[in-house]
Design a protein around this motif. Structure first.
Motif, PDB file in Angstrom:
ATOM      1  N   GLY A  12      36.493  39.714  51.163  1.00 33.67           N
ATOM      2  CA  GLY A  12      37.093  38.788  50.721  1.00 33.67           C
ATOM      3  C   GLY A  12      36.372  38.947  49.217  1.00 33.67           C
ATOM      4  O   GLY A  12      37.100  37.901  48.344  1.00 33.67           O
ATOM      5  N   VAL A  13      36.130  39.953  49.022  1.00 32.94           N
ATOM      6  CA  VAL A  13      35.770  39.813  47.373  1.00 32.94           C
ATOM      7  C   VAL A  13      36.057  41.346  47.090  1.00 32.94           C
ATOM      8  O   VAL A  13      36.051  42.095  47.618  1.00 32.94           O
ATOM      9  CB  VAL A  13      34.744  39.768  46.690  1.00 32.94           C
ATOM     10  CG1 VAL A  13      34.214  37.953  46.926  1.00 32.94           C
ATOM     11  CG2 VAL A  13      33.381  39.947  47.455  1.00 32.94           C
ATOM     12  N   PRO A  14      36.716  41.388  45.821  1.00 31.95           N
ATOM     13  CA  PRO A  14      37.003  42.630  45.309  1.00 31.95           C
ATOM     14  C   PRO A  14      35.755  43.844  44.775  1.00 31.95           C
ATOM     15  O   PRO A  14      35.624  44.714  43.958  1.00 31.95           O
ATOM     16  CB  PRO A  14      38.195  42.627  44.542  1.00 31.95           C
ATOM     17  CG  PRO A  14      37.494  41.304  43.717  1.00 31.95           C
ATOM     18  CD  PRO A  14      36.933  40.399  44.200  1.00 31.95           C
ATOM     19  N   PHE A  15      34.356  43.321  44.958  1.00 29.75           N
ATOM     20  CA  PHE A  15      33.051  44.026  44.446  1.00 29.75           C
ATOM     21  C   PHE A  15      32.640  44.504  45.358  1.00 29.75           C
ATOM     22  O   PHE A  15      32.741  45.095  46.814  1.00 29.75           O
ATOM     23  CB  PHE A  15      32.285  43.002  43.951  1.00 29.75           C
ATOM     24  CG  PHE A  15      32.421  41.612  43.097  1.00 29.75           C
ATOM     25  CD1 PHE A  15      33.689  42.137  42.215  1.00 29.75           C
ATOM     26  CD2 PHE A  15      33.017  40.515  44.235  1.00 29.75           C
ATOM     27  CE1 PHE A  15      33.808  40.664  41.679  1.00 29.75           C
ATOM     28  CE2 PHE A  15      32.923  39.602  43.443  1.00 29.75           C
ATOM     29  CZ  PHE A  15      33.924  39.544  41.741  1.00 29.75           C
ATOM     30  N   HIS A 121      28.153  47.830  39.428  1.00 32.20           N
ATOM     31  CA  HIS A 121      28.896  46.824  39.444  1.00 32.20           C
ATOM     32  C   HIS A 121      30.530  46.770  39.463  1.00 32.20           C
ATOM     33  O   HIS A 121      30.442  47.028  38.384  1.00 32.20           O
ATOM     34  CB  HIS A 121      28.461  45.444  38.717  1.00 32.20           C
ATOM     35  CG  HIS A 121      29.647  44.083  39.174  1.00 32.20           C
ATOM     36  ND1 HIS A 121      29.435  43.600  40.557  1.00 32.20           N
ATOM     37  CD2 HIS A 121      30.225  43.119  38.720  1.00 32.20           C
ATOM     38  CE1 HIS A 121      30.161  42.241  40.380  1.00 32.20           C
ATOM     39  NE2 HIS A 121      30.400  42.705  39.215  1.00 32.20           N
ATOM     40  N   VAL A 123      34.217  46.502  40.129  1.00 27.08           N
ATOM     41  CA  VAL A 123      35.708  45.431  40.462  1.00 27.08           C
ATOM     42  C   VAL A 123      36.825  45.641  40.472  1.00 27.08           C
ATOM     43  O   VAL A 123      37.310  46.458  39.504  1.00 27.08           O
ATOM     44  CB  VAL A 123      35.567  44.517  39.666  1.00 27.08           C
ATOM     45  CG1 VAL A 123      37.062  42.782  39.449  1.00 27.08           C
ATOM     46  CG2 VAL A 123      34.143  43.778  38.711  1.00 27.08           C
ATOM     47  N   VAL A 127      40.990  42.773  46.581  1.00 28.01           N
ATOM     48  CA  VAL A 127      40.318  43.216  47.560  1.00 28.01           C
ATOM     49  C   VAL A 127      41.270  44.105  48.315  1.00 28.01           C
ATOM     50  O   VAL A 127      39.988  44.648  48.698  1.00 28.01           O
ATOM     51  CB  VAL A 127      39.990  41.402  48.595  1.00 28.01           C
ATOM     52  CG1 VAL A 127      39.561  42.354  50.138  1.00 28.01           C
ATOM     53  CG2 VAL A 127      39.896  40.579  48.061  1.00 28.01           C
TER      54      VAL A 127
ATOM     55  N   VAL B  13      37.135  33.584  44.616  1.00 26.17           N
ATOM     56  CA  VAL B  13      37.590  34.874  44.467  1.00 26.17           C
ATOM     57  C   VAL B  13      37.964  34.870  42.951  1.00 26.17           C
ATOM     58  O   VAL B  13      38.006  34.417  42.353  1.00 26.17           O
ATOM     59  CB  VAL B  13      39.265  35.408  44.704  1.00 26.17           C
ATOM     60  CG1 VAL B  13      38.622  36.176  45.911  1.00 26.17           C
ATOM     61  CG2 VAL B  13      40.105  35.035  44.526  1.00 26.17           C
ATOM     62  N   PRO B  14      38.024  36.646  42.010  1.00 25.00           N
ATOM     63  CA  PRO B  14      37.631  36.421  40.748  1.00 25.00           C
ATOM     64  C   PRO B  14      38.795  36.692  39.786  1.00 25.00           C
ATOM     65  O   PRO B  14      38.762  36.731  38.766  1.00 25.00           O
ATOM     66  CB  PRO B  14      36.635  37.625  40.383  1.00 25.00           C
ATOM     67  CG  PRO B  14      36.954  38.790  41.212  1.00 25.00           C
ATOM     68  CD  PRO B  14      37.664  38.052  42.445  1.00 25.00           C
ATOM     69  N   THR B 126      33.231  38.753  37.420  1.00 24.19           N
ATOM     70  CA  THR B 126      32.540  37.997  38.951  1.00 24.19           C
ATOM     71  C   THR B 126      33.657  36.203  38.752  1.00 24.19           C
ATOM     72  O   THR B 126      33.937  36.422  38.273  1.00 24.19           O
ATOM     73  CB  THR B 126      30.829  37.247  38.947  1.00 24.19           C
ATOM     74  OG1 THR B 126      31.022  36.509  37.548  1.00 24.19           O
ATOM     75  CG2 THR B 126      29.525  38.510  38.334  1.00 24.19           C
ATOM     76  N   VAL B 127      33.339  36.188  40.298  1.00 27.37           N
ATOM     77  CA  VAL B 127      33.607  34.701  40.450  1.00 27.37           C
ATOM     78  C   VAL B 127      33.235  33.338  38.995  1.00 27.37           C
ATOM     79  O   VAL B 127      34.065  32.592  38.653  1.00 27.37           O
ATOM     80  CB  VAL B 127      33.401  34.269  41.543  1.00 27.37           C
ATOM     81  CG1 VAL B 127      34.354  32.871  41.812  1.00 27.37           C
ATOM     82  CG2 VAL B 127      33.616  35.208  42.817  1.00 27.37           C
TER      83      VAL B 127
END
Lengths: 155, 155
Positions: A12-15, A121, A123, A127, B13-14, B126-127
């Motif tokens: 659920g996050v694009p990381f 990290h 990004v 997602v 979400v960021p 980051t979010v």
């Protein structure tokens, strides 16, 4: 025995967050990340060819390489937003197969008891783009690449 | 009457997604985004001073500006990953107050019935960094900036 690579990619996050230690000083690990001749010796899986056509690892510089096998090379490109020697690389990345889906990665280099710990990290712009990159088996290439870097640093 | 600005920032979400239309051709709206002299006339809220010190809006170019009031100027900087005339701008962005927290934005320009629709997709590292940017009242500055751009395009 090789060092462990920890890759975290929460749903659920694009990381994508990667942590890895190396038995070498920060200066050597950093150099292997910015010198195109060294990079070509370890980045990506063993069986893939890597042609680094441009790698100007300075703030504002750009980079481009192709990875794959004869007749099926895939291009990647980007720009360096920040390069701080022995500390930090912030760069954009784009896979030619997904044009204009541009991500950004931040890699920090830390000295930890005579070893080096890197934290990457990544990004992705969505997602879905992150999940697509993971689905290609990216993790495997990253882990094997770091094993090759262990060998390069020891050699 | 001004055009509406739609800003979407879903929790967890960021991303910040902005959609805006302008009563002007794509070439004029695009030019106002890449010409530093024009940019200085509309970007940000009316009461803020904007000093654009560098704005090389070409692929691989870099940018820097300061915004605020005398004695309290805040710097922003980044690199252009892609600039395609009248179509697309992909750029990194960093606020000097949050060093090494670098985001990336993708702005597309579309002709829609003689008007121009722009879609901006911002991705924060980051979010928390996204939420912090929203908490500064960024939305207000974006909306007022676009109202100023309406006026510039009509003028």
């Amino acid at each position: 025995m090789s060092n462990a690579t920890t890759i975290t990619a929460d749903p659920g996050v694009p990381f994508v967050d990667t942590v890895r230690e190396f038995d070498a000083p920060v200066s050597a690990v950093f150099k292997a990340h910015v010198d195109p001749d060294l990079l070509a010796k370890w980045l990506g899986p063993r069986e893939a060819e890597l042609n680094v056509t441009k790698y100007d690892a300075t703030t504002g510089g750009s980079w481009h390489y192709e990875s794959g096998h004869e007749g099926a090379m895939f291009g990647f490109r980007g720009i360096f937003h920040t390069v701080d020697a022995d500390e930090l690389i912030i760069m954009t990345f784009e896979f030619d197969g997904a044009p204009n889906q541009v991500g950004i990665s931040t890699t920090t280099f830390e000295e930890v008891g005579g070893r080096t710990r890197i934290f990457a990290h990544e990004v992705y712009p969505t997602v879905e783009a992150r999940d697509m990159a993971l689905a290609t088996g990216m993790n495997y290439g990253v882990e094997e690449g770091y094993e090759r870097l262990d060998e390069l640093l020891a050699g």
